[in-house]
Scaffold this active site. Sequence first.
Site, PDB file in Angstrom:
ATOM      1  NE  ARG A  34      -2.239  -1.190   3.368  1.00 51.22           N
ATOM      2  CZ  ARG A  34      -2.765  -1.617   4.507  1.00 51.22           C
ATOM      3  NH1 ARG A  34      -4.066  -1.608   4.659  1.00 51.22           N
ATOM      4  NH2 ARG A  34      -2.019  -2.042   5.493  1.00 51.22           N
ATOM      5  CD  GLU A 210      11.830 -19.872  18.142  1.00 53.45           C
ATOM      6  OE1 GLU A 210      12.167 -19.160  17.197  1.00 53.45           O
ATOM      7  OE2 GLU A 210      10.642 -20.011  18.495  1.00 53.45           O
ATOM      8  CG  HIS A 234       8.422 -25.143  11.806  1.00 57.31           C
ATOM      9  ND1 HIS A 234       8.087 -24.934  10.489  1.00 57.31           N
ATOM     10  CD2 HIS A 234       8.426 -23.914  12.382  1.00 57.31           C
ATOM     11  CE1 HIS A 234       7.907 -23.635  10.286  1.00 57.31           C
ATOM     12  NE2 HIS A 234       8.094 -22.996  11.418  1.00 57.31           N
ATOM     13  CE  LYS A 334       7.785 -17.669  19.442  1.00 56.29           C
ATOM     14  NZ  LYS A 334       8.831 -17.950  18.454  1.00 56.29           N
TER      15      LYS A 334
HETATM   16  C1  BG6 Z   1       8.374 -19.535  12.416  1.00 57.26           C
HETATM   17  C2  BG6 Z   1       7.585 -19.221  13.646  1.00 57.26           C
HETATM   18  O1  BG6 Z   1       7.631 -20.355  11.546  1.00 57.26           O
HETATM   19  O2  BG6 Z   1       9.566 -20.203  12.772  1.00 57.26           O
HETATM   20  C3  BG6 Z   1       8.409 -18.399  14.638  1.00 57.26           C
HETATM   21  O3  BG6 Z   1       6.415 -18.503  13.280  1.00 57.26           O
HETATM   22  C4  BG6 Z   1       9.731 -19.059  14.899  1.00 57.26           C
HETATM   23  O4  BG6 Z   1       7.685 -18.187  15.847  1.00 57.26           O
HETATM   24  C5  BG6 Z   1      10.422 -19.449  13.607  1.00 57.26           C
HETATM   25  O5  BG6 Z   1      10.530 -18.172  15.643  1.00 57.26           O
HETATM   26  C6  BG6 Z   1      11.661 -20.266  13.855  1.00 57.26           C
HETATM   27  O6  BG6 Z   1      12.337 -20.439  12.637  1.00 57.26           O
HETATM   28  P1  BG6 Z   1      13.913 -20.646  12.604  1.00 57.26           P
HETATM   29  O7  BG6 Z   1      14.232 -20.825  11.155  1.00 57.26           O
HETATM   30  O8  BG6 Z   1      14.521 -19.413  13.197  1.00 57.26           O
HETATM   31  O9  BG6 Z   1      14.185 -21.864  13.433  1.00 57.26           O
END
Ligand code: BG6
Length: 488
Positions: A34, A210, A234, A334
């Site tokens: 936009r 993470e 994942h 997290k």
């Molecule tokens: C994403 C998630 O798909 O994958 C995130 O939405 C996450 O919350 C991320 O942090 C992690 O990806 P990577 O490649 O950093 O392990």
Amino acid sequence: ASGDLTRRKLMPALYHLHQAGQLPEPFQIIGVARRPYSDGDWRQELLAALRQHGRPPLPSEESWNQFAQRVFYCQGDLSDPATYARLASQIQSAQPPELRHHLLYYLATRPSQFGEVVERLHAQNLLYPAPAQGWQRVVIEKPFGHDLASARALNQVLARHVSEDQIFRIDHYLGKETVQNILMFRFSNAVFERLWNRDAIDHVQITVSETAGVGDRAGYYEEAGALRDMLQNHLLQVLALVTMEPPVSLEAEAIRDEKVKLLRCVRRYPPEEAQRHVVRGQYTAGTVEGRPVAAYRQEPRIQPDSSVETYVAARLYLDNWRWSGVPFYLRTGKRLPRTVSEVRIQFRPTPHVLFAALCSPTPAANAVTLRLQPREGISLRFNGKVPGLDLRSRPVRMHFDYNAEFGAYTPEAYERLLRDALAGDATLFLRRDEIETAWAIADGLRAAWTGQPLRPDEFYPAGCWGPPAADALISATGHAWHEPLLLP
Ligand code: BG6
């Protein structure tokens, strides 16, 4: 065009592909958003992002200019038909003419717009199930739906305007080198594959942890939570690659057939039983990597009484011949102590404890660890005799380190995925039945807590490995979480 993913991942990936001679020639990139930008404004923004997020070496002026002259901007709102008319006229005036018939649409938009954008592209004659010339494909970012019902509804909308072989559903984990290496490791090495079953394997742990918190994605995360954000996609993909049967070939459909077959074997728990097999958690204030961090409920734009999970752990069983009775423990969260993704295959102990009586400590069972990131590699743990007159054993490791072996160059996941989508190779993208099966699994697990507020044992201080409920989950079946390897 103005989104975070475009700046951080997609455009750097396209630039690096161009540098490596991996983009088809000729090509042109048109970004839609936009903001009232000119082509020049957008190019400037992208160059700054590339300097910040691209892989070294930083772009020279010459190499950037060669790339940037193929990059154009189209201003407009995605819910306004006039935007698509402008886009169509930009496409129709592209030179040379073959550019007009080979089109990849990358939907890095708000998820609620995926269906609408495809409908509007179709209405503007920009997307057909069977184009008369060239090809047309559409890449859909995650999250693909919110649950099984919404994923199905989105699939139905897509199916009205494009055929399945034109749809490329992203799970960026599949683009990671080390995730792809799982199949290479399993199916090109006879020694491991013979042990890859319930006879030799005691249990498997998949950890994706993470240190980051929710960051600036509060709006999305409050709707999603860790189960939808990470486990549904994942972790289940990694599980499928680690456990699927050998495919009949390396064709996209052959590999996806095996993954779907595997996902269908994941045991579905009745809602009243789900609680025994899945737990959630949410971080409270704590310390991560030496820094004090706020509780999830205190993060900006998060509800102060939010029950959204920032951690999830599940015990899954695969009801098939190969894996009958083997528990698979999956966990992700997290604000955990380290950012690391790994799969630990824990083998059974020796059948006879020959050394146990004499050795201290008792020799540990073997394990293979697939380190997906960071410090990608594969480790085999076995027992060695500690030199000396006493009979003492210690676990030792054989370790394969990706970077040491092959050098530091590993293409970013998005480079691989974009290149494959441009080439029409769908192997690393999710098929309709695959994504729906994964949602059915996730929906079943979520039943463990739907509508319930968090219990005290579901909170964990930021910087520790999860809530007490997760320890109780795994100890109930006689196991314990293994801390991911600390590599030198
Ligand atoms: C994403 C998630 O798909 O994958 C995130 O939405 C996450 O919350 C991320 O942090 C992690 O990806 P990577 O490649 O950093 O392990």
